[in-house]
Scaffold this active site. Structure first.
Site, mmCIF file in Angstrom:
data_model
loop_
_atom_site.group_PDB
_atom_site.id
_atom_site.type_symbol
_atom_site.label_atom_id
_atom_site.label_comp_id
_atom_site.label_asym_id
_atom_site.label_seq_id
_atom_site.Cartn_x
_atom_site.Cartn_y
_atom_site.Cartn_z
ATOM 1 N N ARG A 174 1.032 -1.240 0.190
ATOM 2 C CA ARG A 174 0.146 0.190 0.122
ATOM 3 C C ARG A 174 0.900 1.495 -0.487
ATOM 4 O O ARG A 174 0.256 2.453 0.574
ATOM 5 C CB ARG A 174 -0.869 0.056 1.279
ATOM 6 C CG ARG A 174 -2.233 -1.446 1.044
ATOM 7 C CD ARG A 174 -2.953 -1.653 -0.104
ATOM 8 N NE ARG A 174 -3.989 -3.004 -0.098
ATOM 9 C CZ ARG A 174 -3.654 -3.568 -0.718
ATOM 10 N NH1 ARG A 174 -2.560 -4.042 -1.176
ATOM 11 N NH2 ARG A 174 -4.092 -4.652 -0.393
ATOM 12 N N SER A 224 -11.543 -1.871 2.452
ATOM 13 C CA SER A 224 -10.701 -2.571 3.596
ATOM 14 C C SER A 224 -10.842 -0.919 3.827
ATOM 15 O O SER A 224 -9.228 -0.667 3.943
ATOM 16 C CB SER A 224 -9.737 -3.130 3.361
ATOM 17 O OG SER A 224 -9.489 -4.696 2.607
ATOM 18 N N GLU A 294 -6.236 2.723 6.407
ATOM 19 C CA GLU A 294 -5.774 2.233 5.084
ATOM 20 C C GLU A 294 -6.541 3.679 4.566
ATOM 21 O O GLU A 294 -6.196 3.587 3.096
ATOM 22 C CB GLU A 294 -6.253 1.089 4.233
ATOM 23 C CG GLU A 294 -5.591 0.890 2.697
ATOM 24 C CD GLU A 294 -5.688 -0.557 2.145
ATOM 25 O OE1 GLU A 294 -6.649 -0.579 1.177
ATOM 26 O OE2 GLU A 294 -5.597 -1.087 3.360
#
Length: 302
Positions: A174, A224, A294
């Site tokens: 990420r 998510s 996130e």
């Protein structure tokens, strides 16, 4: 509203590509967010560059928005310019697939499949733009952007266009050099693999079935909510903490997949943030694990 500033945005992008007081709930998968002062949609790299320069010269904050699938916007909106690049276009040259940053990842994956090129099947259900996917090295079901990316064209904060090879992009979990150095993705070149078209479509159908059965796709969300903690799965920690279905206002921990915070209807950004904070505190209390968001936050006071 600064009329001179607005006029400059019009001159660069055209009046039909510039909006004022634009509801950000229209542009995020959470369907949450107040108004942005300005919402600009450059269709060319030069327009994007000039729009950023005008913002910098005027001292107006700006934010680059992809498909809005990983962003939570404040209920108060954003005091500045949201720039939504509409850089479109895809070209195939053998197994090399050149895609501009504003294209949807889903569309790119299907275009590759149509050409009998495999490698992007994992991305066929990721609801982001190609540019946004590169910035966060998006991934799903064992695949990541770094697995198929050859190189990318980026715009640096100094206004230079530079091609960077995959190794130079520092693609990790990420993260990427784009995220670290505020580079903007303009184009990507993927190196794919000729495969049987039926096998490609079969794999895409298999992944779609997995998403439908395991993810709360019927509700607005940003996917998510938390990054995967080392050695754990965020969804399992939340479930084991007894928080399945936990609600704050219109925001809820999904009963289908505890790693997702969903908008049950009428949720505010405040609802989501309060829920997220309570989830983080409870997981930390029970398991000693810090959950890291996130989802990106936009327009909140720091």
């Amino acid at each position: 509203m600064d009329i001179d500033f607005l006029e400059r945005l019009h001159q660069i992008n055209g009046p039909d590509q510039v909006y004022t007081e634009e509801p950000m709930s229209r542009h995020t998968s959470f369907r949450i967010g107040g108004n942005a002062d300005y919402f600009v949609c450059p269709a060319q790299a030069e327009q994007l560059k000039q729009t950023i320069e005008v913002c910098q010269e005027a001292g107006v904050p700006f934010y680059i928005l992809g498909n809005g699938s990983n962003v939570l916007v404040s209920d108060e909106g954003y005091r500045g310019v949201v720039i939504h690049p509409e850089l479109r276009g895809m070209e195939l040259e053998g197994a090399r697939f050149r895609v501009r940053a504003g294209e949807l990842l889903v569309r790119a994956a299907h275009e590759a499949a149509k050409a009998g090129l495999g490698g992007l099947e994992f991305a066929s259900g990721i609801p982001g733009s190609v540019g946004g996917a590169l910035v966060m090295n998006a991934g799903a079901y064992g695949g990541e952007m770094k697995d198929v990316l050859e190189r990318a064209l980026v715009l640096t904060p100094e206004g230079e266009q530079v091609w960077l090879d995959r190794e130079e992009l520092e693609l990790g979990y990420r993260t990427s050099i784009m995220a670290k150095k505020s580079y903007l993705v303009l184009e990507a070149i993927f190196l794919l693999e000729p495969r049987d078209q039926e096998q490609i479509y079969a794999r895409m159908a298999e992944l779609k079935e997995a998403r439908v059965s395991k993810q709360p796709l019927e509700y607005a969300s940003a996917g998510s909510t938390f990054k995967r903690p080392a050695g754990y799965f965020a969804g399992k920690l939340i479930m084991d903490a007894g928080l399945r279905g936990f609600r704050v206002g219109g925001a809820q921990v999904s009963e289908k997949h505890c790693g997702f915070v969903i908008n049950r209807g009428g949720a505010t950004a405040r609802d989501v943030l309060e829920l997220v904070e309570q989830v983080r505190e409870e997981v930390k209390r029970q398991f000693g694990v810090e959950l890291e968001l996130e989802v990106k936050l936009l327009g909140f006071q720091t």
